[in-house]
Design an enzyme around this catalytic site. Structure first.
Site, PDB file in Angstrom:
ATOM      1  N   GLU B  65       0.804  -1.226   0.000  1.00 60.21           N
ATOM      2  CA  GLU B  65       0.000   0.000   0.000  1.00 60.21           C
ATOM      3  C   GLU B  65       0.835   1.274   0.000  1.00 60.21           C
ATOM      4  OE1 GLU B  65      -0.586  -2.617   1.938  1.00 60.21           O
ATOM      5  OE2 GLU B  65      -2.487  -3.349   1.138  1.00 60.21           O
ATOM      6  N   PHE B  90      -6.344  -1.146   5.298  1.00 57.93           N
ATOM      7  CA  PHE B  90      -5.005  -1.403   4.760  1.00 57.93           C
ATOM      8  C   PHE B  90      -4.361  -0.112   4.277  1.00 57.93           C
ATOM      9  CE2 PHE B  90      -6.966  -5.723   3.566  1.00 57.93           C
ATOM     10  CZ  PHE B  90      -6.853  -6.154   4.878  1.00 57.93           C
ATOM     11  N   ASP B 124     -15.188 -11.429   8.044  1.00 60.42           N
ATOM     12  CA  ASP B 124     -13.728 -11.397   7.972  1.00 60.42           C
ATOM     13  C   ASP B 124     -13.113 -10.832   9.256  1.00 60.42           C
ATOM     14  OD1 ASP B 124     -13.216 -12.639   5.587  1.00 60.42           O
ATOM     15  OD2 ASP B 124     -13.409 -10.797   4.407  1.00 60.42           O
TER      16      ASP B 124
END
Lengths: 283, 331
Positions: B65, B90, B124
């Site tokens: 990233e 992220f 998740d």
């Protein structure tokens, strides 16, 4: 086909320019009472070669000229060198250098994109410039412009993970318009690189990431011109020039003392440095 | 989810992230300067729509990233309009430094999609969730912050972000949200909140998924004789001070509702404006200082008190406090 790089000015003229840049760095940081003169001095010949050796194509009167070659100072603490080079290149008046690090001055402690013409990236948190440079290369492809992008990296900076993310991506995208130049002065803030965080084998690391690697004497204009010419002929992969340099180059008592990182010279030290820099014999 | 049921909203089948993918493709089709950068999640964020249609303008930078954001900054400097896309967690947690220097401090024309904001990505779990994304973007003062609340506002937000010159953050979600505005008819101006339900007894200021929940709460409250105004805070920065102050002055009590930590979120910023201009009783619906479990989105919303019922209860309290204050008994 690549065109053979030919210096637009003679080596003695480049040496004069290097001396002028070193003096400007000295005066600006001494006046500010802080800054990174030693980190700036180590890269003077590299930057002088790019700006005044006929390597970079640029138009100071049109800083955003889309087809310009890009120079990105990733080691942002060498801002005094970047500002001095831009001033000598004609982007702004040299008088601005006397306002380094002042409030209301666009000549900030570290480079801020958009404040001064010619500053291509905001840097100072290390590791970021190579990614921005790759973005310029990909943008050049989309815009169908053939400019080159040069990114000056510090050696300690190569400890940052982002440098290697960018290295991997630049090879993946076959960014042969991208040239990194590593100012390998062998010292980071707290001490010798080899003691603080081993970087070697540096050339092998870059090669294994898919880069073309060349090495140069970072204070020798002939050596720098030769490797710049060599790397411009490389196709299909990015290039890095590992330029061996001396931190604090030009001022003997700074060269021998890494604790000058991030420290301006005292008035007495500055006087001695001024004397030494003013009387450098032409080789 | 039964979100929007009490308010009579029309369910929308496609998750908000798919709507983002469609909206992104639309602006990329219209504007050849739009380029899309992906952190190897294009199939989740739905930025992949552009990969298929315009492969030369789509770059997957891999699971990296920091570099993703830096490359986007370089592309923006070339006059292109990069949409930098990944999960908000992220991007913000791996690349905050790059967002701060290369995008925000440089004030470049880059757009960032922070997908999977909030807790409703569900199963998740908290490692992937963006429960602090709005607070973190709030720490970068040049970023415009957009939080669409339904399909029509997502389309409008993507268009407005692309047309705006400067850094924009856009929050997207994994879940489907009911239609608050008819498709193609969301009034959208950066910095402007929309009144989506009229009322004078108090105001519920909500963003994102919580706008539909606020409308459900307003329907329930109406049956109890409390008429709540609902303000859709589509832009979190610049915040619509005029609408907030008008709500405080005209309705006398405010509840905020967000799928985000209460610390540093929308509610705390609304409270600063209310306290500065026209103090009134306030209550806050959001995530207390905790990470959440993984689980079904509805179960999570219930466990962490982010439902229409929670908003309605906060509204009753704020409304009562307003009357107590009127009787000189503010508690």
């Amino acid at each position: 086909m690549s065109i053979k790089l030919t210096p637009t000015v003679s080596v003695p003229a480049l040496q004069d320019k290097a001396r002028a840049l070193r003096l400007d760095i000295l005066e600006a940081t001494t006046r500010a009472g802080s800054g990174h003169p030693s980190s700036s001095w180590s890269a003077v010949e590299i930057v002088a070669t790019l700006f005044f050796g006929g390597v970079l194509r640029y138009r100071p009167e049109e800083p955003d000229w889309p087809a310009r070659d890009r120079f990105i100072m990733s080691k942002g603490h060498a801002a005094p060198l970047l500002y001095a080079a831009l001033a000598h290149a004609g982007y702004f008046d040299r008088e601005m250098l006397s306002h380094l690090r002042e409030v209301n001055s666009p000549v900030q402690g570290h480079p801020i994109q958009g404040l001064m013409p010619g500053v291509e990236a905001t840097t100072g948190s290390l590791g970021q410039g190579l990614s921005v440079g790759l973005g310029h290369v990909l943008g050049g492809r989309l815009n169908q412009l053939d400019y080159r992008v040069y990114v000056l990296l510090g050696d300690g900076e190569c400890e940052a993970g982002q440098v290697w993310e960018a290295a991997m991506a630049a090879a993946h995208f076959r960014a042969d318009r991208l040239t990194a130049i590593l100012d390998y002065n062998k010292y980071q803030e707290t001490g010798p690189i080899s003691r603080e965080m081993a970087l070697e084998p540096l050339a092998a690391k870059w090669r294994s990431f898919g880069w073309y690697v060349a090495e140069a004497d970072g204070h020798d204009f002939d050596s720098l011109m030769a490797v710049l010419d060599e790397t411009q002929r490389v196709t299909g992969q990015p290039s890095i020039i590992i330029a061996h340099t001396v931190k604090g180059k030009g001022v003997s008592f700074v060269e021998s003392d890494f604790t000058f990182h991030g420290r301006a010279l005292s008035a007495e030290q500055a006087a001695a440095a001024r004397e030494e820099l003013s009387h450098v014999a032409r080789s | 989810m039964s979100l929007g049921h009490d308010a009579g909203l029309t369910p929308h089948q496609a998750p908000l992230r798919n709507v983002f993918g469609d909206a992104l493709l639309a602006v990329a089709t219209e504007n050849p300067r739009v380029v899309v950068l992906d952190g190897d999640l294009g199939n989740s964020t739905k930025a992949e729509t552009v990969r298929h249609a315009f492969p030369k303008r789509f770059f997957n930078l891999g699971i990296a990233e920091s570099n993703l954001v830096g490359v986007g900054a370089g592309l923006a400097a070339c006059g292109l309009i990069p949409w930098i896309t990944s999960f908000s967690s992220f991007l913000l947690c791996n690349a905050y430094d790059q967002l701060r220097l290369a995008v925000a401090m440089s004030n470049i024309n880059a757009k960032v999609l922070g997908s999977h904001g909030g807790i409703t990505l569900g199963k998740d779990g908290p490692t992937q969730m963006g429960i602090e994304d709005l607070a973190l973007v709030g720490g970068m003062p040049t970023f415009v912050m957009l939080v669409p609340s339904d399909p029509a506002s997502m389309h409008a937000a993507v268009r407005a972000a692309t047309e705006y010159v400067g850094p924009v953050w856009l929050r997207s979600s994994r879940v489907a949200l009911p239609q608050i505005y008819p498709m193609g008819e969301c009034p959208f101006e950066i910095g402007q909140a929309n009144i989506v339900h009229q009322g004078d007894d108090l105001t519920i200021i909500a963003c994102g998924i919580m706008v539909a929940a606020a409308l459900d709460a307003a329907a329930v409250l109406s049956r109890e004789g409390i008429e709540a105004r609902v303000l859709d805070m589509l832009t979190l920065r610049p915040m619509d001070t005029t609408a907030i102050v008008a709500a405080a002055r005209e309705t006398g009590a405010i509840v905020t509702a967000e799928e985000h930590l209460l610390t540093g979120g929308m509610g705390s910023n609304v409270a600063r404006i209310v306290a500065s201009h026209h103090p009134v009783p306030m209550r806050f619906v959001g995530l207390a200082d905790t990470y959440t479990d993984s689980g079904d989105p509805d179960d999570l919303l219930r466990k962490y008190h982010l439902t229409a019922a929670d908003i309605a209860q906060a509204a009753r309290e704020a409304y009562a406090a307003k009357h107590d204050a009127g009787n000189g008994r503010e508690r």
